[in-house]
Every structure is written in structure tokens, then in C-alpha cells.
Design an enzyme around this catalytic site. Structure first.
Site, PDB file in Angstrom:
ATOM      1  N   CYS A  33     -52.037  47.051  -4.005  1.00 23.65           N
ATOM      2  CA  CYS A  33     -52.343  48.417  -3.196  1.00 23.65           C
ATOM      3  C   CYS A  33     -53.045  47.856  -1.622  1.00 23.65           C
ATOM      4  O   CYS A  33     -53.131  48.579  -0.840  1.00 23.65           O
ATOM      5  CB  CYS A  33     -53.380  49.162  -3.792  1.00 23.65           C
ATOM      6  SG  CYS A  33     -54.978  48.538  -4.226  1.00 23.65           S
ATOM      7  N   ASP A  35     -56.149  46.748  -1.333  1.00 22.93           N
ATOM      8  CA  ASP A  35     -57.399  47.188  -1.048  1.00 22.93           C
ATOM      9  C   ASP A  35     -58.293  45.983  -1.523  1.00 22.93           C
ATOM     10  O   ASP A  35     -58.080  45.130  -2.195  1.00 22.93           O
ATOM     11  CB  ASP A  35     -57.995  48.307  -2.019  1.00 22.93           C
ATOM     12  CG  ASP A  35     -57.077  49.516  -1.556  1.00 22.93           C
ATOM     13  OD1 ASP A  35     -56.508  49.545  -0.664  1.00 22.93           O
ATOM     14  OD2 ASP A  35     -57.408  50.657  -2.341  1.00 22.93           O
ATOM     15  N   CYS A  59     -59.177  52.589  -1.127  1.00 20.43           N
ATOM     16  CA  CYS A  59     -59.036  53.950  -1.274  1.00 20.43           C
ATOM     17  C   CYS A  59     -60.285  54.629  -1.662  1.00 20.43           C
ATOM     18  O   CYS A  59     -61.329  54.144  -1.828  1.00 20.43           O
ATOM     19  CB  CYS A  59     -57.905  54.336  -2.287  1.00 20.43           C
ATOM     20  SG  CYS A  59     -58.677  53.846  -3.856  1.00 20.43           S
ATOM     21  N   CYS A 103     -58.667  51.017  -9.520  1.00 19.06           N
ATOM     22  CA  CYS A 103     -59.636  50.962  -8.628  1.00 19.06           C
ATOM     23  C   CYS A 103     -61.038  50.712  -9.179  1.00 19.06           C
ATOM     24  O   CYS A 103     -61.730  49.979  -8.549  1.00 19.06           O
ATOM     25  CB  CYS A 103     -59.715  52.291  -7.882  1.00 19.06           C
ATOM     26  SG  CYS A 103     -58.194  53.142  -7.367  1.00 19.06           S
TER      27      CYS A 103
HETATM   28 FE1  FES Z   1     -56.205  50.202  -4.819  1.00 22.18          FE
HETATM   29 FE2  FES Z   1     -57.462  52.176  -5.139  1.00 22.18          FE
HETATM   30  S1  FES Z   1     -55.760  52.380  -4.560  1.00 22.18           S
HETATM   31  S2  FES Z   1     -58.053  50.314  -5.131  1.00 22.18           S
END
Ligand code: FES
Length: 145
Positions: A33, A35, A59, A103
Site C-alpha cells: 500500500c 504506507d 491511510c 494497518c
Molecule cells: Fe496501508 Fe493502511 S492502507 S497501512
């Protein structure tokens, strides 16, 4: 979809920022993702976490879980901080939607990475702490909830 607590920690995240000369700093990411989360710990001579701050490029659920994770480890011993798993963070937030469970893994791993950094700097071994991964995305496929 999100609990009131998740929304609260997303909109008013606690402990955002950096700690100068932190005892331990850990950065983890999820390549899938994209992040990234960085956790700073200030640990005193008695092994108590006096302060904890974070920066998350991610996110809303990642922001909320890091915020809650910092609240949960503050004032705790290193061993108690190891018990702040992603499940504990999710429980404290009254749950996360299934697609957002990964997450919370970032938050757990970021704490572990910061503790690992602390242990390395002090030449100590923390019982029960395994070398954290900098990218957690490989792991989540096997995680079941
Ligand atoms: Fe990757 Fe939340 S979508 S940490």
C-alpha cells in the site's frame, strides 16, 4: 464502517511528531500500500517508556492505530510494550474493518523496530523481541483474523 474511537484518533491523533535524541527509532513500511510509519521512543534508565511519538505517511487507519499504539506504550516497561500487539491496538480502538487490519500491523512492527533500535544502541537483548521487518507486506497474506 469505522468506530468512534478510530475516527477520533484519526482526526485528533495523539503524540504526533519526533523525539530528539530518542532512545529508539523504528521505521516500517508496507510495500503493497506504500504506507510508512516511524515510531520514536524515549526510554529512561529503569526501562520505562517515558515518551512516544510517531509520524505516519499512510491511510487513516494507520494514523489511528499509530496514535493508539503510542498511548498504549507510554508509561509502560519494555516487556509490557511488547504486549501491545496489533490485536491489542485494534481492541483499544473497538475494531477495524477486515481490509484495514494490516494497518495495525504497521503500528506493532514500528514499536518493535524502535525497541530493536534501542536494544542495539545499548548492546542489550530484549527477551521475546525478534528482528523486525522493514516491509511487512509479505507477512499479511498468512495472517488470519
Ligand atoms: Fe496501508 Fe493502511 S492502507 S497501512
Amino acid at each position: 464502517m469505522y468506530s468512534d474511537k478510530v475516527m477520533d484518533h484519526f482526526q485528533n491523533p495523539r503524540n504526533v511528531g519526533e523525539i530528539e535524541n530518542a532512545s529508539g527509532v523504528g521505521t516500517v513500511g508496507n510495500a503493497k500500500c506504500g504506507d510508512i510509519m516511524r515510531m520514536y521512543l524515549d526510554i529512561d534508565d529503569n526501562g520505562i517508556i517515558q515518551d512516544c511519538k510517531f509520524k505516519t505517511f499512510g491511510c487513516g487507519a494507520a494514523v489511528a492505530t499509530s496514535s493508539m499504539a503510542t498511548e498504549l506504550v507510554k508509561g509502560k516497561t519494555i516487556q509490557q510494550a511488547l504486549e501491545v500487539t496489533n490485536k491489542a491496538v485494534m481492541d483499544a480502538l473497538d475494531g477495524l474493518p477486515p481490509v484495514k487490519v494490516h494497518c495495525s500491523l504497521l503500528a506493532e512492527e514500528a514499536i518493535h523496530a524502535a525497541l530493536w533500535d534501542y536494544a542495539e544502541k545499548h548492546g542489550i537483548k530484549i527477551e521475546g523481541l525478534e528482528k523486525p521487518k522493514s516491509d511487512i507486506s509479505e507477512e499479511e497474506v498468512e495472517e488470519e483474523y
